[in-house]
Design a protein around this motif. Sequence first.
Motif, PDB file in Angstrom:
ATOM      1  N   LYS A   3     -16.558   6.213  -1.653  1.00 14.10           N
ATOM      2  CA  LYS A   3     -15.541   5.790  -0.561  1.00 14.10           C
ATOM      3  C   LYS A   3     -14.377   6.542  -0.827  1.00 14.10           C
ATOM      4  O   LYS A   3     -14.032   7.235  -1.565  1.00 14.10           O
ATOM      5  N   SER A   4     -13.562   6.505   0.307  1.00 12.86           N
ATOM      6  CA  SER A   4     -12.119   7.004   0.305  1.00 12.86           C
ATOM      7  C   SER A   4     -11.188   6.367   0.714  1.00 12.86           C
ATOM      8  O   SER A   4     -11.399   5.530   1.779  1.00 12.86           O
ATOM      9  N   ARG A   5      -9.896   6.279   0.745  1.00 10.33           N
ATOM     10  CA  ARG A   5      -8.773   5.431   1.084  1.00 10.33           C
ATOM     11  C   ARG A   5      -7.515   6.734   1.295  1.00 10.33           C
ATOM     12  O   ARG A   5      -7.276   7.489   0.480  1.00 10.33           O
ATOM     13  N   ILE A   6      -7.144   6.332   2.499  1.00  4.93           N
ATOM     14  CA  ILE A   6      -5.861   7.293   2.523  1.00  4.93           C
ATOM     15  C   ILE A   6      -4.478   6.701   2.286  1.00  4.93           C
ATOM     16  O   ILE A   6      -4.231   5.532   2.971  1.00  4.93           O
ATOM     17  N   PHE A   7      -3.822   7.077   1.502  1.00  2.16           N
ATOM     18  CA  PHE A   7      -2.458   6.485   1.189  1.00  2.16           C
ATOM     19  C   PHE A   7      -1.353   7.187   1.599  1.00  2.16           C
ATOM     20  O   PHE A   7      -1.344   8.425   1.804  1.00  2.16           O
ATOM     21  N   PHE A   8      -0.233   6.256   2.159  1.00  2.00           N
ATOM     22  CA  PHE A   8       0.795   6.673   2.550  1.00  2.00           C
ATOM     23  C   PHE A   8       2.074   6.595   1.523  1.00  2.00           C
ATOM     24  O   PHE A   8       2.068   5.417   0.951  1.00  2.00           O
ATOM     25  N   ILE A   9       2.528   7.590   1.191  1.00  2.00           N
ATOM     26  CA  ILE A   9       3.731   7.328  -0.220  1.00  2.00           C
ATOM     27  C   ILE A   9       4.927   7.770   0.210  1.00  2.00           C
ATOM     28  O   ILE A   9       5.042   8.826   0.659  1.00  2.00           O
ATOM     29  N   ALA A  10       5.887   6.918   0.110  1.00  2.00           N
ATOM     30  CA  ALA A  10       7.341   6.970   0.332  1.00  2.00           C
ATOM     31  C   ALA A  10       7.740   7.322  -0.927  1.00  2.00           C
ATOM     32  O   ALA A  10       8.022   6.444  -1.666  1.00  2.00           O
ATOM     33  N   TRP A  11       8.115   8.467  -1.260  1.00  2.00           N
ATOM     34  CA  TRP A  11       8.729   8.791  -2.408  1.00  2.00           C
ATOM     35  C   TRP A  11      10.284   9.203  -2.496  1.00  2.00           C
ATOM     36  O   TRP A  11      10.884   9.825  -1.847  1.00  2.00           O
ATOM     37  N   SER A  12      10.732   8.041  -3.236  1.00  2.00           N
ATOM     38  CA  SER A  12      12.363   8.256  -3.114  1.00  2.00           C
ATOM     39  C   SER A  12      12.951   7.860  -4.632  1.00  2.00           C
ATOM     40  O   SER A  12      13.264   6.947  -5.108  1.00  2.00           O
ATOM     41  N   PRO A  13      12.917   9.080  -5.376  1.00  2.00           N
ATOM     42  CA  PRO A  13      13.354   8.975  -6.836  1.00  2.00           C
ATOM     43  C   PRO A  13      14.805   8.514  -6.990  1.00  2.00           C
ATOM     44  O   PRO A  13      15.581   9.003  -6.009  1.00  2.00           O
ATOM     45  N   ASP A  14      15.179   7.970  -8.018  1.00  2.00           N
ATOM     46  CA  ASP A  14      16.232   7.366  -8.431  1.00  2.00           C
ATOM     47  C   ASP A  14      17.210   8.483  -8.364  1.00  2.00           C
ATOM     48  O   ASP A  14      18.508   8.300  -7.809  1.00  2.00           O
ATOM     49  N   SER A  15      16.879   9.460  -8.656  1.00  2.00           N
ATOM     50  CA  SER A  15      18.012  10.645  -8.779  1.00  2.00           C
ATOM     51  C   SER A  15      18.147  11.375  -7.462  1.00  2.00           C
ATOM     52  O   SER A  15      18.955  12.486  -7.727  1.00  2.00           O
ATOM     53  N   SER A  16      17.541  11.076  -6.431  1.00  2.00           N
ATOM     54  CA  SER A  16      17.731  11.783  -5.242  1.00  2.00           C
ATOM     55  C   SER A  16      19.339  11.306  -4.560  1.00  2.00           C
ATOM     56  O   SER A  16      19.583  10.219  -5.208  1.00  2.00           O
ATOM     57  N   ARG A  17      19.843  12.009  -3.895  1.00  7.12           N
ATOM     58  CA  ARG A  17      20.994  11.683  -3.045  1.00  7.12           C
ATOM     59  C   ARG A  17      20.844  10.514  -2.315  1.00  7.12           C
ATOM     60  O   ARG A  17      19.967  10.308  -1.645  1.00  7.12           O
TER      61      ARG A  17
END
Length: 139
Positions: free
Chosen positions: A82-96
């Motif tokens: 099987k496969s699943r499509i993931f949406f990832i919101a990447w917002s690292p602590d060190s970003s502005r």
Amino acid sequence: MANAASGMAVDDDCKLKFLELKAKRTYRFIVFKIEEKQKQVVVEKVGEPTQSYEDFAKSLPSDECRYAIYDFDFVTEENCQKSRIFFIAWSPDSSRVRSKMIYASSKDRFKRELDGFQVELQATDPTEMGLDVIRSRVG
């Protein structure tokens, strides 16, 4: 034209690449970035189907926000592929802070444009989107 309330415009290439990943499995992952000057979300990088999750994780900058789509293949307990499509919101602590705000306010509109992912993750550091987390969310 996009404004802060509606989020950024979405470049047609984003939708096109997502459809290719979803329908034809042309890519393993897609990384999107917001071009503030152009006020739109654009494709930053695509990963070939042979690339691994580690390749995907390395393609996300450690100090800048991104949106990403990842096509995760797995085998069920019944031995079905099987496969699943993931949406990832990447917002690292060190970003502005400004960058985090822009990505947060544009996320819903961007997700509406990309219809067809099954799982959403919000991550502020690599452990929140590790392979163990991905595996735990496919069930």
